[in-house]
Design an enzyme around this catalytic site. Structure first.
Site, PDB file in Angstrom:
ATOM      1  N   GLU A 174     -93.230 -20.669 -34.311  1.00  0.00           N
ATOM      2  CA  GLU A 174     -93.287 -19.295 -34.823  1.00  0.00           C
ATOM      3  C   GLU A 174     -93.385 -19.318 -36.357  1.00  0.00           C
ATOM      4  O   GLU A 174     -94.256 -18.713 -36.940  1.00  0.00           O
ATOM      5  CB  GLU A 174     -92.015 -18.557 -34.370  1.00  0.00           C
ATOM      6  CG  GLU A 174     -91.951 -17.118 -34.843  1.00  0.00           C
ATOM      7  CD  GLU A 174     -90.580 -16.496 -34.616  1.00  0.00           C
ATOM      8  OE1 GLU A 174     -89.602 -17.246 -34.355  1.00  0.00           O
ATOM      9  OE2 GLU A 174     -90.469 -15.256 -34.697  1.00  0.00           O
ATOM     10  N   HIS A 175     -92.441 -20.038 -36.984  1.00  0.00           N
ATOM     11  CA  HIS A 175     -92.449 -20.197 -38.450  1.00  0.00           C
ATOM     12  C   HIS A 175     -92.653 -21.671 -38.763  1.00  0.00           C
ATOM     13  O   HIS A 175     -91.958 -22.520 -38.196  1.00  0.00           O
ATOM     14  CB  HIS A 175     -91.110 -19.776 -39.061  1.00  0.00           C
ATOM     15  CG  HIS A 175     -90.687 -18.388 -38.715  1.00  0.00           C
ATOM     16  ND1 HIS A 175     -89.783 -18.119 -37.711  1.00  0.00           N
ATOM     17  CD2 HIS A 175     -91.041 -17.186 -39.237  1.00  0.00           C
ATOM     18  CE1 HIS A 175     -89.588 -16.808 -37.630  1.00  0.00           C
ATOM     19  NE2 HIS A 175     -90.349 -16.206 -38.535  1.00  0.00           N
ATOM     20  N   ASN A 222     -82.963  -8.385 -26.787  1.00  0.00           N
ATOM     21  CA  ASN A 222     -82.297  -9.433 -26.015  1.00  0.00           C
ATOM     22  C   ASN A 222     -83.052  -9.664 -24.706  1.00  0.00           C
ATOM     23  O   ASN A 222     -84.143  -9.134 -24.492  1.00  0.00           O
ATOM     24  CB  ASN A 222     -80.832  -9.055 -25.758  1.00  0.00           C
ATOM     25  CG  ASN A 222     -80.703  -7.771 -24.946  1.00  0.00           C
ATOM     26  OD1 ASN A 222     -81.661  -7.334 -24.292  1.00  0.00           O
ATOM     27  ND2 ASN A 222     -79.539  -7.161 -24.983  1.00  0.00           N
ATOM     28  N   GLN A 255     -83.075   0.383 -20.829  1.00  0.00           N
ATOM     29  CA  GLN A 255     -83.282   1.827 -20.618  1.00  0.00           C
ATOM     30  C   GLN A 255     -84.186   2.437 -21.703  1.00  0.00           C
ATOM     31  O   GLN A 255     -84.937   3.377 -21.435  1.00  0.00           O
ATOM     32  CB  GLN A 255     -81.949   2.585 -20.488  1.00  0.00           C
ATOM     33  CG  GLN A 255     -80.973   2.436 -21.646  1.00  0.00           C
ATOM     34  CD  GLN A 255     -80.049   1.227 -21.487  1.00  0.00           C
ATOM     35  OE1 GLN A 255     -80.408   0.226 -20.856  1.00  0.00           O
ATOM     36  NE2 GLN A 255     -78.868   1.284 -22.078  1.00  0.00           N
ATOM     37  N   ASP A 286     -89.717 -13.050 -43.944  1.00  0.00           N
ATOM     38  CA  ASP A 286     -88.887 -12.233 -43.047  1.00  0.00           C
ATOM     39  C   ASP A 286     -88.714 -10.825 -43.597  1.00  0.00           C
ATOM     40  O   ASP A 286     -88.548  -9.866 -42.847  1.00  0.00           O
ATOM     41  CB  ASP A 286     -87.491 -12.860 -42.893  1.00  0.00           C
ATOM     42  CG  ASP A 286     -87.511 -14.125 -42.056  1.00  0.00           C
ATOM     43  OD1 ASP A 286     -88.483 -14.320 -41.310  1.00  0.00           O
ATOM     44  OD2 ASP A 286     -86.552 -14.913 -42.151  1.00  0.00           O
ATOM     45  N   SER A 288     -86.092 -16.939 -31.563  1.00  0.00           N
ATOM     46  CA  SER A 288     -86.753 -17.274 -32.817  1.00  0.00           C
ATOM     47  C   SER A 288     -86.653 -18.773 -33.089  1.00  0.00           C
ATOM     48  O   SER A 288     -85.785 -19.459 -32.560  1.00  0.00           O
ATOM     49  CB  SER A 288     -86.098 -16.480 -33.938  1.00  0.00           C
ATOM     50  OG  SER A 288     -86.855 -16.590 -35.117  1.00  0.00           O
ATOM     51  N   TYR A 323     -89.069  -0.584 -30.645  1.00  0.00           N
ATOM     52  CA  TYR A 323     -87.678  -0.825 -30.278  1.00  0.00           C
ATOM     53  C   TYR A 323     -86.990  -1.623 -31.383  1.00  0.00           C
ATOM     54  O   TYR A 323     -87.523  -2.646 -31.830  1.00  0.00           O
ATOM     55  CB  TYR A 323     -87.581  -1.600 -28.955  1.00  0.00           C
ATOM     56  CG  TYR A 323     -86.132  -1.768 -28.569  1.00  0.00           C
ATOM     57  CD1 TYR A 323     -85.411  -0.677 -28.116  1.00  0.00           C
ATOM     58  CD2 TYR A 323     -85.478  -2.978 -28.733  1.00  0.00           C
ATOM     59  CE1 TYR A 323     -84.066  -0.789 -27.817  1.00  0.00           C
ATOM     60  CE2 TYR A 323     -84.127  -3.100 -28.432  1.00  0.00           C
ATOM     61  CZ  TYR A 323     -83.425  -1.996 -27.981  1.00  0.00           C
ATOM     62  OH  TYR A 323     -82.090  -2.093 -27.695  1.00  0.00           O
ATOM     63  N   GLU A 374    -129.118 -10.390 -10.407  1.00  0.00           N
ATOM     64  CA  GLU A 374    -127.719 -10.209  -9.989  1.00  0.00           C
ATOM     65  C   GLU A 374    -127.627  -9.304  -8.753  1.00  0.00           C
ATOM     66  O   GLU A 374    -126.532  -8.929  -8.343  1.00  0.00           O
ATOM     67  CB  GLU A 374    -126.865  -9.645 -11.138  1.00  0.00           C
ATOM     68  CG  GLU A 374    -126.581 -10.669 -12.231  1.00  0.00           C
ATOM     69  CD  GLU A 374    -125.454 -10.254 -13.180  1.00  0.00           C
ATOM     70  OE1 GLU A 374    -124.964  -9.109 -13.071  1.00  0.00           O
ATOM     71  OE2 GLU A 374    -125.074 -11.087 -14.021  1.00  0.00           O
ATOM     72  N   HIS A 409     -79.605 -16.947 -36.575  1.00  0.00           N
ATOM     73  CA  HIS A 409     -80.107 -15.810 -35.796  1.00  0.00           C
ATOM     74  C   HIS A 409     -79.400 -15.682 -34.453  1.00  0.00           C
ATOM     75  O   HIS A 409     -79.073 -14.593 -34.015  1.00  0.00           O
ATOM     76  CB  HIS A 409     -81.613 -15.931 -35.557  1.00  0.00           C
ATOM     77  CG  HIS A 409     -82.425 -15.313 -36.640  1.00  0.00           C
ATOM     78  ND1 HIS A 409     -82.387 -13.964 -36.915  1.00  0.00           N
ATOM     79  CD2 HIS A 409     -83.291 -15.847 -37.527  1.00  0.00           C
ATOM     80  CE1 HIS A 409     -83.212 -13.706 -37.924  1.00  0.00           C
ATOM     81  NE2 HIS A 409     -83.771 -14.824 -38.321  1.00  0.00           N
ATOM     82  N   HIS A 416    -128.788  -0.756 -11.140  1.00  0.00           N
ATOM     83  CA  HIS A 416    -128.843  -1.020 -12.578  1.00  0.00           C
ATOM     84  C   HIS A 416    -130.312  -1.086 -13.034  1.00  0.00           C
ATOM     85  O   HIS A 416    -130.674  -0.555 -14.079  1.00  0.00           O
ATOM     86  CB  HIS A 416    -128.142  -2.340 -12.908  1.00  0.00           C
ATOM     87  CG  HIS A 416    -126.646  -2.267 -12.841  1.00  0.00           C
ATOM     88  ND1 HIS A 416    -125.956  -2.017 -11.693  1.00  0.00           N
ATOM     89  CD2 HIS A 416    -125.699  -2.411 -13.810  1.00  0.00           C
ATOM     90  CE1 HIS A 416    -124.653  -2.018 -11.944  1.00  0.00           C
ATOM     91  NE2 HIS A 416    -124.477  -2.256 -13.224  1.00  0.00           N
ATOM     92  N   GLN A 428     -82.612 -20.068 -39.899  1.00  0.00           N
ATOM     93  CA  GLN A 428     -83.061 -19.879 -38.528  1.00  0.00           C
ATOM     94  C   GLN A 428     -81.882 -19.961 -37.573  1.00  0.00           C
ATOM     95  O   GLN A 428     -81.739 -19.154 -36.658  1.00  0.00           O
ATOM     96  CB  GLN A 428     -84.101 -20.949 -38.171  1.00  0.00           C
ATOM     97  CG  GLN A 428     -84.807 -20.686 -36.881  1.00  0.00           C
ATOM     98  CD  GLN A 428     -85.442 -19.313 -36.885  1.00  0.00           C
ATOM     99  OE1 GLN A 428     -86.172 -18.947 -37.801  1.00  0.00           O
ATOM    100  NE2 GLN A 428     -85.146 -18.512 -35.878  1.00  0.00           N
TER     101      GLN A 428
END
Lengths: 430, 430
Positions: B322-323, B209, B186, B356, B233, B124, B410, B258, B415, B255
């Site tokens: 994250e960074h 989003n 969707q 990036d 982010s 995506y 067991e 964003h 088995h 940053q």
């Protein structure tokens, strides 16, 4: 077992359906347990343990004395078997270690990645009649090899307040000393949120009933990592005229005895192979203590006759079995064409039971078709890779303009500026 | 930016909180979209695209002619920049390939594992003002290297019914030809369930989003694999007196631009270092087209003064950024002690912008503290490992008795029988 002869591929999706058994009120009941544990911690754990496990504990933690006593009560032969299995599991998982990977992608731009242990992990081991100490090995050994600093194991106590000695022995053998007497959804909640007795962890591993599975799913939604989505265990056996009927029957029964919702699939290239296998199943079934469970699981199961070898392989990849047993001629070659399976057992002398306990591969595997996108537990399941990069002045001179152009095209001008201020600095101090 | 001086560790959990912005009715609205797409397929996609993207499409698929035209309209310099970045990303990810691992754990018991591509994956790419063609490279390149047979890319069309040419060019450059004009929840539904135009996939990757993120979370509950849980982010910059204030300011702003919910953390060893950085931020901010967004993101952000180096590192590992940008003396040594981060940028000439776009590491990384248990996207994200085992008669003779003992303990007698029938057969045919 219901038999389908040369079904057309448009019917395969239905044939590959797993039994769905979702209890009513499962989610609301589990949410209630999670909320109680989040709010009241150990107090909720002790109450829930009294309610579900029928024992009033004084403390949730297993003591060093209990662990030591477990080692004394267990038969030496079983302890030695556990040690042997553990050694094989360790050999296979230790070989999965990777060196740090360093790549200079552009002169002056060095990138690498490094595997780092997940600092805190939790292992859930179900209780009940069959103590799954083998799962302690399968999860505890890679956790130790990865270097996880904190490993907590939760398992429900029996009515006397004890955990099965084989579980305690296996845990101690793989170096786990933080063991808590708590089971079900409340154990998952305890490890997800932390209580006075149970440390909070970052990732939870291990099998369980529908309550445990739902609890893992709900804490995953909250951002906690889990080993993989779970469903009832399953096997697909692909057999031809080279297979021993007694072996096929025993392998199908090994799966069927796990639970009524276990699924067993048998793919044959010739319908005439079925009768001797069914005879063997009937004979062996009578010898099994868990025959009632196995009989019900077999009722859910299917025999598919696919005379074409390629079609059979396509069916296997569509079904994506947790365990795939190849009891066929040229099993090795066929194994190379499997793209969707958890673990593959090749040839007449490789029953699933070998991998369940001692061959060295992991038995925590993706069920319910999840093998299409998920792998079983491995050393990496207890680690994550961190990437690193270090750019020299020469590196940013060479690659900086590329980044500026791309950042500008993405309309991220501050990204461009982060390059520009550095290139400007280098221009004034060449 | 709010400043905290030498906060005690018991306050760190609060300081490490990320902003939470969950829209009201988000889940019910997304569930509604998922259900419409599951029920009505392409028809629902076309209606939802008319509603949200304000364009009535005739077909959801991007044509070969559109892809070709994109290549003609894009400036040659940008195309060359994309090719250079792609080559670096390919070098770094190709080096992650592993050989098949074979281990003989017991004589006659051979185990191995093999990485196999996930057969069908979806990517995506958000639309909007900034076309994220860099993410096409970050996801498309490892998908191709892994060998995924079907790779579908979904991205929302603009009001003219087109997808940004840079996205189409980047997709074509990495070999993606199945591109669908559909965005939002969707798009996730289409890839999860399949429609006439959009193939069903087994794993979905990519940013988005809150609607996209919620949709990915909901299809994950249904058993579909996703790349990782997502959040806004974030960057953490660790700086000392060796850092250039202009560089630090530009990295923080990269940053902040964003989105309003981006989070920026700055850790300094000395409060006196802050003023020159703030001056630089104020100067650079004025030059940014996205200064309003950046200003709001900075309002969410924090400066923490930790004069002790070890404490600062502990804080970094608690925050799990994250960074992580290390603008400090001996940055290399400190990098070796980082245990929780997505990607680490070492030294004055390694801005986040390098990673990036073009250093070669992946920019799809765990946010929101998920770096404690999750890694960023890698070649392995597009693969799964299947384990195999092959046991010879000698192997089952050696290891079978161990399995029998464990299975018996067991209480899984079938088995044990799966081993016993084979050992019996070998005893009669030695």
């Amino acid at each position: 077992m219901k038999t389908y002869t040369n079904p057309t591929p448009d019917t395969w999706a239905d044939l590959c359906q797993r039994p769905q058994l979702e209890l009513e009120f499962l989610e609301s009941s589990v949410r209630n347990v999670l909320n109680r544990v989040r709010k009241s911690g150990d107090e909720a754990l002790l109450e829930l343990t009294a309610q579900y496990d029928k024992v009033q504990l004084q403390t949730l933690n297993v003591s060093a004395a209990e662990i030591e006593a477990a080692g004394r009560t267990l038969p030496e032969a079983l302890k030695e078997a556990i040690r042997t299995a553990a050694a094989n599991i360790e050999k296979f998982h230790a070989a999965q270690r990777r060196d740090v990977l360093k790549v200079e992608t552009t002169p002056g731009v060095r990138c690498w990645r490094k595997g780092v242990a997940i600092d805190k992990v939790g292992i859930y081991i179900p209780g009940g009649s069959a103590p799954l100490f083998s799962t302690v090995l399968m999860l505890g050994i890679p956790a130790r090899l990865a270097g996880c600093r904190e490993v907590v194991l939760c398992s429900p106590p029996d009515k006397t307040g004890a955990i099965n000695p084989a579980i305690l022995f296996a845990a101690a053998h793989v170096g786990i000393t933080r063991i808590c007497k708590v089971g079900g959804a409340q154990a998952i909640a305890a490890m997800a949120y932390g209580t006075a007795s149970v440390p909070k962890v970052y990732k939870i591993f291990g099998p369980g009933n529908q309550y445990v599975t739902k609890a893992k799913q709900l804490v995953q939604e909250e951002g906690l990592a889990i080993d993989m989505p779970a469903g009832p265990s399953e096997v697909l056996v692909l057999a031809d005229e080279t297979a021993e009927p007694a072996f096929v029957a025993a392998d199908l029964l090994s799966q069927a005895e796990h639970g009524e919702d276990s699924q067993v699939m048998l793919i044959l290239n010739d319908a005439r192979l079925l009768a001797p296998i069914e005879t063997e199943i009937a004979n062996q079934l009578e010898q099994l203590p868990r025959r009632d469970i196995a009989r019900k699981a077999l009722a859910n199961s299917r025999v598919v006759i696919l005379s074409d070898r390629q079609k059979a392989l396509d069916f296997v990849n569509t079904y994506a079995p947790e365990h795939l047993i190849l009891n066929i001629a040229q099993a090795d070659a066929v194994a190379g064409d499997v793209i969707n399976a958890g673990s593959v057992f090749i040839g007449n002398y490789t029953p699933e039971a070998m991998g369940d306990y001692a061959s060295g591969t992991n038995h925590t595997l993706p069920t319910n078709g999840f093998a299409r996108a998920f792998a079983g537990v491995s050393l990496e399941s207890f680690m994550k890779y961190i990437t690193f990069q270090e750019v020299s002045p020469a590196g940013i001179r060479a690659l900086g303009p590329v980044v500026e152009l791309m950042a500008e095209a993405e309309q991220l001008e501050a990204h461009k500026m982060a390059i520009r201020v550095r290139l400007d600095k280098l221009a004034t101090n060449p």
